[in-house]
Design an enzyme around this catalytic site. Structure first.
Site, PDB file in Angstrom:
ATOM      1  N   TYR A 172      40.921  38.829  48.015  1.00 57.71           N
ATOM      2  CA  TYR A 172      39.582  39.090  47.446  1.00 57.71           C
ATOM      3  C   TYR A 172      38.659  39.695  48.508  1.00 57.71           C
ATOM      4  CZ  TYR A 172      35.271  37.994  44.819  1.00 57.71           C
ATOM      5  OH  TYR A 172      34.067  38.066  44.155  1.00 57.71           O
ATOM      6  N   LYS A 199      36.819  43.319  48.450  1.00 60.29           N
ATOM      7  CA  LYS A 199      35.345  43.431  48.426  1.00 60.29           C
ATOM      8  C   LYS A 199      34.827  44.143  49.674  1.00 60.29           C
ATOM      9  CE  LYS A 199      34.673  41.479  44.423  1.00 60.29           C
ATOM     10  NZ  LYS A 199      34.115  42.238  43.298  1.00 60.29           N
TER      11      LYS A 199
HETATM   12  P1  NAD Z   1      33.716  37.090  35.328  1.00 62.39           P
HETATM   13  O1  NAD Z   1      35.124  36.645  35.480  1.00 62.39           O
HETATM   14  O2  NAD Z   1      32.862  36.441  34.313  1.00 62.39           O
HETATM   15  O3  NAD Z   1      33.651  38.681  35.079  1.00 62.39           O
HETATM   16  C1  NAD Z   1      34.648  39.563  35.484  1.00 62.39           C
HETATM   17  C2  NAD Z   1      35.054  40.372  34.267  1.00 62.39           C
HETATM   18  O4  NAD Z   1      35.958  41.412  34.670  1.00 62.39           O
HETATM   19  C3  NAD Z   1      35.772  39.546  33.192  1.00 62.39           C
HETATM   20  O5  NAD Z   1      35.127  39.723  31.945  1.00 62.39           O
HETATM   21  C4  NAD Z   1      37.175  40.156  33.142  1.00 62.39           C
HETATM   22  O6  NAD Z   1      37.743  40.158  31.862  1.00 62.39           O
HETATM   23  C5  NAD Z   1      36.883  41.570  33.621  1.00 62.39           C
HETATM   24  N1  NAD Z   1      38.076  42.258  34.088  1.00 62.39           N
HETATM   25  C6  NAD Z   1      39.009  41.786  34.962  1.00 62.39           C
HETATM   26  N2  NAD Z   1      39.973  42.706  35.114  1.00 62.39           N
HETATM   27  C7  NAD Z   1      39.642  43.776  34.346  1.00 62.39           C
HETATM   28  C8  NAD Z   1      40.257  45.029  34.089  1.00 62.39           C
HETATM   29  N3  NAD Z   1      41.418  45.368  34.666  1.00 62.39           N
HETATM   30  N4  NAD Z   1      39.640  45.899  33.224  1.00 62.39           N
HETATM   31  C9  NAD Z   1      38.470  45.561  32.636  1.00 62.39           C
HETATM   32  N5  NAD Z   1      37.851  44.382  32.847  1.00 62.39           N
HETATM   33  C10 NAD Z   1      38.436  43.501  33.689  1.00 62.39           C
HETATM   34  O7  NAD Z   1      33.056  36.953  36.774  1.00 62.39           O
HETATM   35  P2  NAD Z   1      31.580  37.169  37.327  1.00 62.39           P
HETATM   36  O8  NAD Z   1      31.287  36.001  38.162  1.00 62.39           O
HETATM   37  O9  NAD Z   1      30.631  37.565  36.248  1.00 62.39           O
HETATM   38  O10 NAD Z   1      31.843  38.393  38.326  1.00 62.39           O
HETATM   39  C11 NAD Z   1      31.454  39.734  38.098  1.00 62.39           C
HETATM   40  C12 NAD Z   1      31.642  40.505  39.409  1.00 62.39           C
HETATM   41  O11 NAD Z   1      30.810  39.935  40.425  1.00 62.39           O
HETATM   42  C13 NAD Z   1      33.076  40.436  39.950  1.00 62.39           C
HETATM   43  O12 NAD Z   1      33.419  41.680  40.531  1.00 62.39           O
HETATM   44  C14 NAD Z   1      32.995  39.355  41.022  1.00 62.39           C
HETATM   45  O13 NAD Z   1      33.971  39.508  42.020  1.00 62.39           O
HETATM   46  C15 NAD Z   1      31.583  39.609  41.562  1.00 62.39           C
HETATM   47  N6  NAD Z   1      31.004  38.442  42.241  1.00 62.39           N
HETATM   48  C16 NAD Z   1      30.754  37.255  41.584  1.00 62.39           C
HETATM   49  C17 NAD Z   1      30.187  36.179  42.261  1.00 62.39           C
HETATM   50  C18 NAD Z   1      29.881  34.861  41.580  1.00 62.39           C
HETATM   51  O14 NAD Z   1      29.458  33.915  42.276  1.00 62.39           O
HETATM   52  N7  NAD Z   1      30.033  34.735  40.277  1.00 62.39           N
HETATM   53  C19 NAD Z   1      29.889  36.315  43.616  1.00 62.39           C
HETATM   54  C20 NAD Z   1      30.152  37.515  44.262  1.00 62.39           C
HETATM   55  C21 NAD Z   1      30.699  38.577  43.558  1.00 62.39           C
END
Ligand code: NAD
Length: 252
Positions: free
Chosen positions: A160, A164
Site C-alpha cells: 500500500y 501511495k
Molecule cells: P473504500 O474501500 O470505501 O473505497 C474504495 C473504493 O474503490 C471501493 O468502493 C472499491 O469498490 C473501489 N475499487 C477498488 N478497486 C477498484 C477497481 N479496480 N475499479 C473500480 N473501483 C475500485 O475506502 P475509502 O476509505 O473511502 O478510500 C478511498 C481512497 O482514499 C482510497 O484510495 C484509499 O486508499 C484512500 N485513503 C483512505 C484513508 C482512510 O482513512 N479511509 C486514508 C488515506 C487514504
C-alpha cells in the site's frame, strides 16, 4: 463559495455508501458539477443508485459507469460513455483503492501486485485516457488520492505504501508534463478518516490513534472531499504538483 457549475467530474471507486468516494461525489455535486460515478462490483449497485439520486436531488446530472479501473478496455468504454453523455471531462479524481495488509515476510507476491495495480496503475490508465480529451479541451485537472502512508511508510503495508508513494511521484511527473497545457495535477494525502476500515477498530485502538493526531480526532470524509473541490476550483489555479495532507496535523 466554490462554483463548478457545468463542469464534469469523474470519481473512481465511488461504489461505497459511505467513504471518501461518496463524500467526493456529494461535495462536487454541491459545488454545481455533473458527476460520473465509477464503481466496479455489482454489489455496489444499490449504493451507487442511492448516491446518483442524491446528486440529482442536489441538481446535478449524473452518469453511472461500471468499470474496473485496472483494465484499460473498461476505462476506454467508460470514457466513450462520458463523452457520449457530457462531451467533456474537467476533473478526474483517482480515488479507487484497496488494502491487502501483511508483514513483508508473509506478504504474497499477488497481494503486492493487486494493490499496486489497483492503487497506482489504475491512475496511470485513467489519467492517460482523460489526457487526450483534456489536451483537446486545453483544460482539466486530476487529483490522485494518495495517503499519509505514502509519505511516512507503515509496517504491514509495504504494498500500500509503495502504491501511495508511487502516486506522489506520478502526480509530480504528470504535473510537470502538463503544466504548460493548462492541466493541473495534485495529490491528497488523507490521514485517519472515518471509513469502514476505521469503524472496525476497537474503542481502545481508536483512542490510541486519536492521541497521536495533533487535532485529537479522526477526520471526516467530507474534509478530504472539500480539499479536492478546492484543488479542482479556480481558487487553486496556480497550484500543481502538490501533495495536500488532510490529516489533522499528523504528518508535518
Ligand atoms: P473504500 O474501500 O470505501 O473505497 C474504495 C473504493 O474503490 C471501493 O468502493 C472499491 O469498490 C473501489 N475499487 C477498488 N478497486 C477498484 C477497481 N479496480 N475499479 C473500480 N473501483 C475500485 O475506502 P475509502 O476509505 O473511502 O478510500 C478511498 C481512497 O482514499 C482510497 O484510495 C484509499 O486508499 C484512500 N485513503 C483512505 C484513508 C482512510 O482513512 N479511509 C486514508 C488515506 C487514504
Amino acid at each position: 463559495m466554490i462554483d463548478l457549475t457545468g463542469s464534469v467530474v469523474l470519481v473512481t471507486g465511488a461504489g461505497s455508501a459511505k467513504g471518501i468516494g461518496a463524500a467526493l461525489v456529494l461535495a462536487y455535486a454541491k459545488a454545481g458539477a455533473n458527476i460520473v460515478i465509477n464503481y466496479r462490483s455489482d454489489t455496489s449497485v444499490p449504493a451507487v443508485n442511492k448516491l446518483a439520486e442524491m446528486v440529482k436531488a442536489i441538481g446535478g446530472d449524473v452518469l453511472i459507469a461500471k468499470a474496473d479501473v485496472t483494465i484499460s478496455t473498461d476505462v476506454k468504454e467508460m470514457f466513450t460513455s462520458i463523452m457520449g453523455k457530457f462531451g467533456r471531462i474537467d476533473t478526474v479524481v483517482n480515488n479507487a483503492g484497496i488494502t491487502k495488509d501483511m508483514l513483508l515476510l508473509r506478504m504474497k507476491e499477488q497481494d503486492f501486485t493487486d494493490v499496486v495495480d489497483t492503487n497506482l496503475k489504475s491512475a496511470f490508465i485513467v489519467s492517460k485516457a482523460a489526457m487526450s480529451i483534456m489536451l483537446k479541451q486545453k483544460s482539466g485537472n486530476i487529483i490522485n488520492m494518495s495517503s499519509i502512508v505514502g509519505l511516512t511508510g507503515n509496517a504491514g503495508q509495504v504494498n500500500y505504501a509503495a502504491s501511495k508513494a508511487g502516486l506522489i511521484g506520478m502526480t509530480k511527473s504528470m504535473a510537470k508534463e502538463l503544466a504548460g497545457r493548462n492541466i493541473r495535477v495534485n495529490a491528497i494525502a488523507p490521514g485517519f478518516i472515518v471509513s469502514d476500515m476505521t469503524d472496525k477498530l476497537s474503542e481502545e485502538q481508536k483512542l490510541g490513534i486519536t492521541q497521536m493526531i495533533p487535532m485529537k480526532k479522526i477526520g471526516e470524509a467530507e474534509a478530504v472531499a472539500n480539499a479536492a473541490v478546492f484543488l479542482s476550483s479556480d481558487l487553486a489555479n496556480y497550484i500543481t504538483g502538490q501533495v495536500l495532507s488532510v490529516d489533522g496535523g499528523l504528518h508535518m
